[in-house]
Scaffold this motif. Sequence first.
Motif, PDB file in Angstrom:
ATOM      1  N   LYS A   1       0.808  -1.227   0.000  1.00 32.17           N
ATOM      2  CA  LYS A   1       0.000   0.000   0.000  1.00 32.17           C
ATOM      3  C   LYS A   1       0.837   1.270   0.000  1.00 32.17           C
ATOM      4  CE  LYS A   1      -0.719   0.283   4.973  1.00 32.17           C
ATOM      5  NZ  LYS A   1       0.517  -0.482   5.263  1.00 32.17           N
TER       6      LYS A   1
ATOM      7  N   TYR B   1       2.900   6.842  13.777  1.00 26.19           N
ATOM      8  CA  TYR B   1       2.906   5.910  14.919  1.00 26.19           C
ATOM      9  C   TYR B   1       4.329   5.451  15.227  1.00 26.19           C
ATOM     10  CZ  TYR B   1      -2.049   6.163  14.350  1.00 26.19           C
ATOM     11  OH  TYR B   1      -3.318   6.656  14.279  1.00 26.19           O
TER      12      TYR B   1
ATOM     13  N   ARG C   1      -4.087   7.881  19.153  1.00 27.52           N
ATOM     14  CA  ARG C   1      -4.717   8.051  17.846  1.00 27.52           C
ATOM     15  C   ARG C   1      -5.409   9.418  17.768  1.00 27.52           C
ATOM     16  NH1 ARG C   1      -4.188   3.256  15.329  1.00 27.52           N
ATOM     17  NH2 ARG C   1      -5.246   4.138  13.537  1.00 27.52           N
TER      18      ARG C   1
ATOM     19  N   ALA D   1      -0.091   2.294  18.648  1.00 30.95           N
ATOM     20  CA  ALA D   1      -1.240   2.548  17.769  1.00 30.95           C
ATOM     21  C   ALA D   1      -2.537   1.969  18.320  1.00 30.95           C
ATOM     22  CB  ALA D   1      -0.970   1.971  16.378  1.00 30.95           C
TER      23      ALA D   1
ATOM     24  N   ALA E   1       5.516   0.470  17.260  1.00 22.03           N
ATOM     25  CA  ALA E   1       4.490   1.325  16.642  1.00 22.03           C
ATOM     26  C   ALA E   1       3.126   0.670  16.760  1.00 22.03           C
ATOM     27  CB  ALA E   1       4.834   1.568  15.171  1.00 22.03           C
TER      28      ALA E   1
HETATM   29  O1   DC Z   1       2.247   0.877   8.021  1.00 22.36           O
HETATM   30  P1   DC Z   1       3.307   0.686   9.113  1.00 22.36           P
HETATM   31  O2   DC Z   1       3.837  -0.716   9.186  1.00 22.36           O
HETATM   32  O3   DC Z   1       4.402   1.695   9.033  1.00 22.36           O
HETATM   33  O4   DC Z   1       2.512   0.971  10.485  1.00 22.36           O
HETATM   34  C1   DC Z   1       3.118   0.850  11.748  1.00 22.36           C
HETATM   35  C2   DC Z   1       2.039   0.518  12.784  1.00 22.36           C
HETATM   36  O5   DC Z   1       1.178   1.655  12.934  1.00 22.36           O
HETATM   37  C3   DC Z   1       1.138  -0.663  12.416  1.00 22.36           C
HETATM   38  O6   DC Z   1       1.282  -1.736  13.302  1.00 22.36           O
HETATM   39  C4   DC Z   1      -0.271  -0.164  12.532  1.00 22.36           C
HETATM   40  C5   DC Z   1      -0.177   1.267  12.933  1.00 22.36           C
HETATM   41  N1   DC Z   1      -0.949   2.152  12.073  1.00 22.36           N
HETATM   42  C6   DC Z   1      -2.248   2.397  12.442  1.00 22.36           C
HETATM   43  O7   DC Z   1      -2.731   1.835  13.424  1.00 22.36           O
HETATM   44  N2   DC Z   1      -3.003   3.280  11.734  1.00 22.36           N
HETATM   45  C7   DC Z   1      -2.502   3.872  10.648  1.00 22.36           C
HETATM   46  N3   DC Z   1      -3.261   4.736   9.967  1.00 22.36           N
HETATM   47  C8   DC Z   1      -1.178   3.598  10.222  1.00 22.36           C
HETATM   48  C9   DC Z   1      -0.427   2.716  10.958  1.00 22.36           C
END
Ligand code: DC
Length: 205
Positions: free
Chosen positions: A13, A35, A91, A85, A81
């Motif tokens: 994505k 995050y 959030r 999150a 993260a």
């Molecule tokens: O997409 P990523 O792997 O960099 O995201 C890191 C963490 O942040 C992932 O475990 C979920 C969280 N996250 C979230 O809860 N909401 C978002 N909009 C983006 C990421």
Amino acid sequence: MIIAVDGPAASGKGTLARRLAAHYGLRHLDTGLLYRAVARNVLDAGGDTSDPDCRRAAARSLDYSSLDAEELRGPEMSEAASIVAADGEVRAAILEFQRRFAQAAPGAVLDGRDIGTVVCPDADHKLFVTASAEERARRRFAELSAAGLGVDYERVLADIRERDERDMRRAVAPLRPADDALLLDTSDLDIEAAVRAAVRMIDGS
Ligand code: DC
């Protein structure tokens, strides 16, 4: 125009969102970095991500101008993260920044987990990008190996499953497709084919 791109870890994505932003002349925000930056601030301050006061203070004082992707994208910040999150107050503290980013001209592509459901429920287009856990683990494994990090495929797969589980099961803003999201499975698509499919879906909706 606002495009929401959601999906699990390593679904493609992020790259897709960047490419769509370039295609439509929009700005791009990888919300996972926010995050990750909160988690890094907790650790830099010598705190623990399992401490609510610590992670909430880190979210409230986040410096949005210092989101260094190179530093934050490492696997050591992924787990941390995912823990910060799951906290609703974390959030809430970073929600407004994301909305303002999306609404500023000329519009934006945001990628994350809750963009179509919570951050931009009125987005013009919503994509939910998926791929099998095995395929996502293969991609992450190839990425980490190419970066010279000695990793074990089974470990990477287990980490991906654990993170999916935590992201989908949490009480606040769990990972799920918005009711009006278009689903794009990239298991059998390379990035070029995924971009073509996404553009077709967006232009046709
Ligand atoms: O997409 P990523 O792997 O960099 O995201 C890191 C963490 O942040 C992932 O475990 C979920 C969280 N996250 C979230 O809860 N909401 C978002 N909009 C983006 C990421």
